[in-house]
Scaffold this motif. Structure first.
Motif, PDB file in Angstrom:
ATOM      1  N   LYS A 191       0.892  -1.527   0.448  1.00  0.00           N
ATOM      2  CA  LYS A 191       0.780  -0.208   0.150  1.00  0.00           C
ATOM      3  C   LYS A 191       1.361   1.550   0.043  1.00  0.00           C
ATOM      4  O   LYS A 191       0.113   2.289  -0.673  1.00  0.00           O
ATOM      5  N   LYS A 192       1.867   1.451   0.825  1.00  0.00           N
ATOM      6  CA  LYS A 192       2.851   2.399   0.758  1.00  0.00           C
ATOM      7  C   LYS A 192       3.708   2.381  -0.789  1.00  0.00           C
ATOM      8  O   LYS A 192       3.255   4.174  -0.937  1.00  0.00           O
ATOM      9  N   ALA A 193       3.844   1.755  -1.751  1.00  0.00           N
ATOM     10  CA  ALA A 193       4.451   2.154  -3.000  1.00  0.00           C
ATOM     11  C   ALA A 193       3.366   2.469  -3.994  1.00  0.00           C
ATOM     12  O   ALA A 193       3.491   3.154  -5.057  1.00  0.00           O
ATOM     13  N   ALA A 194       1.961   1.863  -3.452  1.00  0.00           N
ATOM     14  CA  ALA A 194       0.946   2.212  -4.209  1.00  0.00           C
ATOM     15  C   ALA A 194       0.433   3.701  -3.832  1.00  0.00           C
ATOM     16  O   ALA A 194      -0.198   4.663  -4.732  1.00  0.00           O
ATOM     17  N   ASP A 195       0.748   4.284  -2.915  1.00  0.00           N
ATOM     18  CA  ASP A 195       0.463   6.062  -2.580  1.00  0.00           C
ATOM     19  C   ASP A 195       1.344   7.100  -2.826  1.00  0.00           C
ATOM     20  O   ASP A 195       0.923   7.767  -2.902  1.00  0.00           O
ATOM     21  N   ASN A 196       2.851   6.276  -3.383  1.00  0.00           N
ATOM     22  CA  ASN A 196       3.024   7.116  -3.157  1.00  0.00           C
ATOM     23  C   ASN A 196       3.255   7.727  -5.643  1.00  0.00           C
ATOM     24  O   ASN A 196       2.994   7.087  -6.087  1.00  0.00           O
ATOM     25  N   SER A 197       3.349   9.029  -5.307  1.00  0.00           N
ATOM     26  CA  SER A 197       2.990   9.767  -7.229  1.00  0.00           C
ATOM     27  C   SER A 197       3.271   8.633  -8.036  1.00  0.00           C
ATOM     28  O   SER A 197       2.793   8.585  -8.799  1.00  0.00           O
ATOM     29  N   SER A 198       5.486   8.969  -7.416  1.00  0.00           N
ATOM     30  CA  SER A 198       6.099   8.091  -8.559  1.00  0.00           C
ATOM     31  C   SER A 198       5.500   6.696  -9.330  1.00  0.00           C
ATOM     32  O   SER A 198       5.587   6.348 -10.348  1.00  0.00           O
ATOM     33  N   TYR A 199       5.209   5.879  -7.874  1.00  0.00           N
ATOM     34  CA  TYR A 199       4.471   4.170  -8.564  1.00  0.00           C
ATOM     35  C   TYR A 199       3.364   4.869  -9.216  1.00  0.00           C
ATOM     36  O   TYR A 199       2.809   4.165 -10.240  1.00  0.00           O
ATOM     37  N   SER A 200       2.728   5.586  -8.876  1.00  0.00           N
ATOM     38  CA  SER A 200       1.354   5.844 -10.163  1.00  0.00           C
ATOM     39  C   SER A 200       1.597   6.132 -10.834  1.00  0.00           C
ATOM     40  O   SER A 200       0.844   5.762 -11.788  1.00  0.00           O
ATOM     41  N   LEU A 201       1.860   7.297 -11.150  1.00  0.00           N
ATOM     42  CA  LEU A 201       2.879   7.616 -12.849  1.00  0.00           C
ATOM     43  C   LEU A 201       3.221   5.932 -13.734  1.00  0.00           C
ATOM     44  O   LEU A 201       2.430   5.484 -14.641  1.00  0.00           O
ATOM     45  N   GLU A 202       4.156   5.535 -12.401  1.00  0.00           N
ATOM     46  CA  GLU A 202       4.688   4.148 -12.925  1.00  0.00           C
ATOM     47  C   GLU A 202       4.183   3.065 -13.895  1.00  0.00           C
ATOM     48  O   GLU A 202       4.024   1.934 -14.734  1.00  0.00           O
ATOM     49  N   ALA A 203       2.775   2.970 -12.372  1.00  0.00           N
ATOM     50  CA  ALA A 203       1.560   2.496 -12.743  1.00  0.00           C
ATOM     51  C   ALA A 203       0.212   1.910 -13.923  1.00  0.00           C
ATOM     52  O   ALA A 203      -0.243   1.546 -14.629  1.00  0.00           O
ATOM     53  N   HIS A 204       1.195   3.125 -14.988  1.00  0.00           N
ATOM     54  CA  HIS A 204       0.587   3.648 -16.222  1.00  0.00           C
ATOM     55  C   HIS A 204       0.886   3.089 -17.536  1.00  0.00           C
ATOM     56  O   HIS A 204       0.396   3.561 -18.135  1.00  0.00           O
ATOM     57  N   THR A 205       2.542   2.746 -16.618  1.00  0.00           N
ATOM     58  CA  THR A 205       3.281   2.870 -18.345  1.00  0.00           C
ATOM     59  C   THR A 205       2.923   1.357 -18.843  1.00  0.00           C
ATOM     60  O   THR A 205       2.295   0.249 -18.153  1.00  0.00           O
ATOM     61  N   ILE A 206       2.744   1.421 -20.064  1.00  0.00           N
ATOM     62  CA  ILE A 206       3.072  -0.307 -21.260  1.00  0.00           C
ATOM     63  C   ILE A 206       4.113  -0.604 -20.760  1.00  0.00           C
ATOM     64  O   ILE A 206       3.970  -2.691 -20.590  1.00  0.00           O
ATOM     65  N   SER A 207       5.559   0.188 -20.107  1.00  0.00           N
ATOM     66  CA  SER A 207       6.741  -0.847 -20.241  1.00  0.00           C
ATOM     67  C   SER A 207       6.377  -2.043 -18.439  1.00  0.00           C
ATOM     68  O   SER A 207       7.266  -3.289 -18.621  1.00  0.00           O
ATOM     69  N   GLN A 208       5.856  -1.890 -17.979  1.00  0.00           N
ATOM     70  CA  GLN A 208       5.651  -2.843 -16.780  1.00  0.00           C
ATOM     71  C   GLN A 208       5.020  -4.053 -17.680  1.00  0.00           C
ATOM     72  O   GLN A 208       5.291  -5.258 -17.095  1.00  0.00           O
ATOM     73  N   TRP A 209       4.402  -4.041 -18.805  1.00  0.00           N
ATOM     74  CA  TRP A 209       3.773  -5.762 -18.541  1.00  0.00           C
ATOM     75  C   TRP A 209       4.506  -6.133 -19.354  1.00  0.00           C
ATOM     76  O   TRP A 209       3.972  -7.683 -20.248  1.00  0.00           O
TER      77      TRP A 209
END
Length: 353
Positions: free
Chosen positions: A312-330
């Motif tokens: 949850k701490k990682a999910a609250d981080n703004s930089s992680y939130s931006l990363e969560a929308h990237t195509i590269s994660q997949w």
């Protein structure tokens, strides 16, 4: 200038050293790479160096997996999609190997694309994507392609607003031609407030309850011909199970998780209400406009959730939130996904990869 994320040999899925189309990780990584290829094509074009991809930018995103660029899809000189053809053998329309992949990119914040892409996002979130020139062009491309080549093993793919285009194209092709394409939709926009990101479970349940009551009331007063048409659409779409790739920390698509986890209320009215948007219903009942399909809603799907960072701490981080929308994660080798098949909003099977 190109970031490392644009260069296949820096950030691409180099770990995929052998072709294995029966492997879901392989399928996901390859199709995501083809979508990235569309982003890189347009970046190459805007840098006035369209041949640069041969030196390591766009071309490796597809040639690494035995595809070639059959045709770029162009909207007023801007590349927003691509048709890729597989160079190897494929078995049939039911094969795990696609003959063609038609991919659409999302928003690209560069001088020649920023205004048009942001305008498309606005139309998307107002549920007016169907009216946009880019969607009409995309649908025309796909219709002509399928008519010319037959409804063979053609896959649709997209990221962000590109996945919204691919999703709506898929819906239209089912209703027009009864063509059910395999679809890979990365971070598809869910066009409502992301209630699932709220922390208080009681607040979330209350909001969902109020939403359902309001939508059920609006659906009750909807015109009977519109309700019958929507019933027919849902019945046709129920057997289509596109792959939706979402991240819990991504405000754009996270609500899909709550949407599919919610149980549909009993009765015809509740079924219609759950498969439509409040905005559409208000427009129809109050302003007497035609009842449109909600672009983002589906009765069935393979929902794939990135479970690599459940912290949850990682999910609250703004930089992680931006990363969560990237195509590269997949396409990352360490990505861990939970795949759940929903049929008519009912959970059928859940697997952790």
């Amino acid at each position: 200038m190109f970031s490392n994320n644009e260069i296949f040999h820096e950030t691409g899925p180099k770990h995929l050293t052998a072709m294995d189309w029966k492997n879901t990780d392989y399928q996901r990584s390859v199709v995501a790479s083809l979508v990235q290829g569309v982003y890189s094509l347009e970046r190459d074009r805007q840098t006035n160096n369209p041949g640069r991809y041969r030196e390591g930018n766009a071309e490796p995103w597809w040639t690494s997996f035995n595809f070639h660029l059959d045709e770029p899809l162009i909207d007023d000189k801007r590349i927003f999609g691509a048709i890729y053809k597989y160079n190897g053998k494929y078995a049939s329309a039911d094969s795990d190997v696609p003959e063609y992949v038609i991919a659409f990119r999302g928003t690209l914040l560069m001088p020649e694309t920023m205004i048009n892409d942001l305008a498309l996002n606005v139309k998307c979130f107002l549920n007016k994507l169907e009216e946009s020139p880019r969607f009409k062009l995309a649908l025309n491309y796909v219709e002509r392609f399928v008519e010319a080549n037959g409804a063979r093993n053609v896959w649709l793919a997209g990221h962000s607003s590109g996945s919204a285009i691919a999703l709506l194209v898929g819906k239209k092709m089912i209703l027009k031609m009864e063509w059910f394409p395999k679809a890979y939709l990365f971070n598809p926009p869910f066009l409502s407030f992301p209630i699932g990101l709220l922390e208080d479970e009681k607040v979330k349940k209350r909001i969902h309850f109020v939403q359902r009551v309001v939508k059920a009331g609006l659906t009750y007063f909807a015109a009977e011909p519109s309700k019958l048409r929507m019933e027919d659409h849902f019945a046709m779409l129920s057997s289509w199970t596109p792959h939706l790739f979402v991240n819990r920390a991504d405000i754009v698509c996270a609500e899909y998780i709550a949407y599919f986890e919610r149980k549909v209320g009993a009765g015809e009215t509740m079924t219609l209400a759950e498969n439509n948007s409040t905005r559409n219903l208000v427009s129809h009942v109050v302003f007497r406009k035609d009842l449109k399909d909600a672009t983002h809603l589906l009765p069935s799907a393979h929902l794939i959730v990135n479970e690599s960072h459940p912290n949850k701490k990682a999910a609250d981080n703004s930089s992680y939130s931006l990363e969560a929308h990237t195509i590269s994660q997949w396409w990352r080798p360490d990505v861990r996904c939970r795949s759940t098949l929903y049929q008519d909003r009912q959970r059928v099977l859940s697997i952790v990869d």
